[in-house]
Design a protein around this motif. Sequence first.
Motif, mmCIF file in Angstrom:
data_model
loop_
_atom_site.group_PDB
_atom_site.id
_atom_site.type_symbol
_atom_site.label_atom_id
_atom_site.label_comp_id
_atom_site.label_asym_id
_atom_site.label_seq_id
_atom_site.Cartn_x
_atom_site.Cartn_y
_atom_site.Cartn_z
ATOM 1 N N GLN A 230 72.139 6.756 -1.368
ATOM 2 C CA GLN A 230 71.063 6.491 -0.420
ATOM 3 C C GLN A 230 69.955 7.544 -0.459
ATOM 4 N N ALA A 231 70.227 8.710 -1.039
ATOM 5 C CA ALA A 231 69.258 9.806 -1.047
ATOM 6 C C ALA A 231 68.150 9.565 -2.064
ATOM 7 N N SER A 232 66.958 10.072 -1.765
ATOM 8 C CA SER A 232 65.823 9.983 -2.684
ATOM 9 C C SER A 232 65.966 11.014 -3.797
ATOM 10 N N LEU A 233 65.390 10.715 -4.935
ATOM 11 C CA LEU A 233 65.461 11.640 -6.064
ATOM 12 C C LEU A 233 64.616 12.882 -5.816
ATOM 13 N N PHE A 234 63.450 12.706 -5.182
ATOM 14 C CA PHE A 234 62.570 13.832 -4.897
ATOM 15 C C PHE A 234 62.225 13.850 -3.412
ATOM 16 N N GLY A 235 62.143 15.032 -2.857
ATOM 17 C CA GLY A 235 61.796 15.164 -1.443
ATOM 18 C C GLY A 235 62.036 16.573 -0.943
ATOM 19 N N LEU A 236 61.395 16.934 0.152
ATOM 20 C CA LEU A 236 61.551 18.268 0.728
ATOM 21 C C LEU A 236 62.918 18.417 1.393
ATOM 22 N N PRO A 237 63.426 19.629 1.471
ATOM 23 C CA PRO A 237 64.687 19.859 2.184
ATOM 24 C C PRO A 237 64.533 19.562 3.673
ATOM 25 N N HIS A 238 65.665 19.449 4.345
ATOM 26 C CA HIS A 238 65.666 19.238 5.793
ATOM 27 C C HIS A 238 65.666 20.605 6.476
ATOM 28 N N PHE A 239 64.614 20.889 7.233
ATOM 29 C CA PHE A 239 64.486 22.187 7.882
ATOM 30 C C PHE A 239 64.985 22.118 9.323
ATOM 31 N N VAL A 240 65.557 23.231 9.781
ATOM 32 C CA VAL A 240 66.077 23.339 11.148
ATOM 33 C C VAL A 240 65.416 24.538 11.818
ATOM 34 N N ALA A 241 64.792 24.322 12.963
ATOM 35 C CA ALA A 241 64.119 25.406 13.676
ATOM 36 C C ALA A 241 65.143 26.297 14.374
ATOM 37 N N PRO A 242 64.881 27.602 14.420
ATOM 38 C CA PRO A 242 65.833 28.517 15.075
ATOM 39 C C PRO A 242 65.736 28.457 16.594
ATOM 40 N N LYS A 243 66.827 28.778 17.245
ATOM 41 C CA LYS A 243 66.865 28.905 18.689
ATOM 42 C C LYS A 243 67.598 30.202 19.018
ATOM 43 N N LEU A 244 66.941 31.090 19.733
ATOM 44 C CA LEU A 244 67.528 32.389 20.033
ATOM 45 C C LEU A 244 68.432 32.291 21.254
ATOM 46 N N ASP A 245 69.656 32.785 21.106
ATOM 47 C CA ASP A 245 70.634 32.802 22.199
ATOM 48 C C ASP A 245 71.303 34.173 22.171
ATOM 49 N N VAL A 246 71.012 34.998 23.163
ATOM 50 C CA VAL A 246 71.515 36.375 23.156
ATOM 51 C C VAL A 246 73.035 36.426 23.196
ATOM 52 N N SER A 247 73.670 35.366 23.666
ATOM 53 C CA SER A 247 75.128 35.389 23.791
ATOM 54 C C SER A 247 75.837 35.426 22.443
ATOM 55 N N VAL A 248 75.153 35.037 21.347
ATOM 56 C CA VAL A 248 75.810 35.012 20.043
ATOM 57 C C VAL A 248 75.304 36.123 19.112
ATOM 58 N N LEU A 249 74.317 36.898 19.562
ATOM 59 C CA LEU A 249 73.747 37.913 18.673
ATOM 60 C C LEU A 249 74.768 38.978 18.289
ATOM 61 N N GLY A 250 75.734 39.211 19.171
ATOM 62 C CA GLY A 250 76.771 40.190 18.852
ATOM 63 C C GLY A 250 77.605 39.787 17.656
ATOM 64 N N LEU A 251 77.609 38.485 17.335
ATOM 65 C CA LEU A 251 78.346 38.006 16.163
ATOM 66 C C LEU A 251 77.621 38.350 14.868
ATOM 67 N N PHE A 252 76.302 38.444 14.929
ATOM 68 C CA PHE A 252 75.499 38.573 13.711
ATOM 69 C C PHE A 252 75.110 40.016 13.381
ATOM 70 N N ILE A 253 74.995 40.871 14.385
ATOM 71 C CA ILE A 253 74.529 42.242 14.136
ATOM 72 C C ILE A 253 75.399 42.988 13.124
ATOM 73 N N PRO A 254 76.739 42.856 13.155
ATOM 74 C CA PRO A 254 77.543 43.558 12.147
ATOM 75 C C PRO A 254 77.236 43.126 10.716
#
Length: 461
Positions: A230-254
């Motif tokens: 079902q996918a097209s042969l040519f096309g742009l990727p699917h982009f996802v906008a970021p959403k900042l949530d301070v509750s999960v930042l502790g997971l990423f800082i390390p």
Amino acid sequence: MASLSSNGSQRWSWKLHGDGRTIAPGAVVSPGERLSWPRTTGIGLQHVVAMFGATFLVPLLTGFSPQTTLFFSAIGTIGFLLITGNRLPSYLGSSFAFIAPIGAATASGGQSVAVGGILVTGLLLAIVGLLVHVGGSRWIDAVMPPAVTGTIVALIGLNLAPAAWGSCSASGCSGFRASPVTAIATLGTVILVTVLFRGVLGRLAILVGVVVGYLVATLRGEVNFTAVRQASLFGLPHFVAPKLDVSVLGLFIPVVLVLIAENVGHVKSVAAMTGQNLDPIMGRALLADGVATTLAGLGGGSGTTTYAENIGVMAASRVYSTAAYWVAAATALILSMSPTFGAAIATVPAGVLGGAATVLYGMIGLLGARIWVQNRVDFSNPVNLFPAAIALVIGIANFSWTAGKLQFQGIALGTAAAIGLYHLMRVLAKWRGTSQEPATPASVPGGAELSEEPSVTSDRV
């Protein structure tokens, strides 16, 4: 063509190495040189193949789009070459250090929240790169000595271990338990290719294992090709906008600390193999990876890092030309413009992922141990032993702690424990003069077992 130097436009061209066809015994093609363009193109394509297996495994394990990940991987590599002045060969692929934070963040807030965590990680790494560029890299070694760095890398890999086995829910099973036969076929192929083949093929064992596992899964009816058709042969990727949530930042800082260690290791490895002093551009390398990860965090790609698989290709081919990486980046960018290609990658079944993840997560854990061994970390010293021991258990057991809206889990808490306890114990031990006392009787003679000659006390009972 002018040779690569620090002046003007000479950085952006390459001197032909010899006749462009052969490399003399003991010689290497330096970053500012190249072979003939057909050979350079072939090596560039080889770099694309080398990064495929691991780079695509991250989005497959985290639910991200493989096509989008490949797009930002290509853009990140181009940015890396530009920011480092075309002086440091590197491909930026998906970092495994993001797998656990992305999984936890996605479960609690969705993919946009995970993408926001990647964005913050990239910004922090870019800031570190600027600081290193201005002030030098000595402070990194002071804050994160090998005892600490090895522990952080090890606990990330071991924290991921349960994900390799997987879980079952109403929608089905994931990981190894989804299809043990396919997983064993994948894992067995990785093992056999590693020990049976030399050179580049042996270094691509993960990719070969995934391909064989995929074929086995196809024969067993575990692959659904509906999305590919079902996918097209040519096309742009699917982009996802970021959403900042301070509750999960502790997971990423390390993860920032891991990316620092990986980038510093990459710079030093290339410097050792080419005989060049690349320390002056270490800050640029960190900044470049930070920018690449930030861009990925703006559009839904996996966070990036320099790739050991591509160092393996350079070591095998003895070609360190940045020209080959421009070819690799351009090729990856072209492939990322095909939704059909991305959909095909996304069809890799859970059993294959479980088999590949079993060896990859273990390898990440043992890379930490490799850092200890290479730097001869003395675990008879309690200042090295206790922080590592405590941090590993925190990471493996996935301790958790919630403070208001912030949630800290095994990787974050283990990283904090490794750094905090090491420096606290180091200061107190130096103050009290207790740093020379062995941690346990079994740890005597204090690291002499790593010397080339047996210790004079090694025959004692």
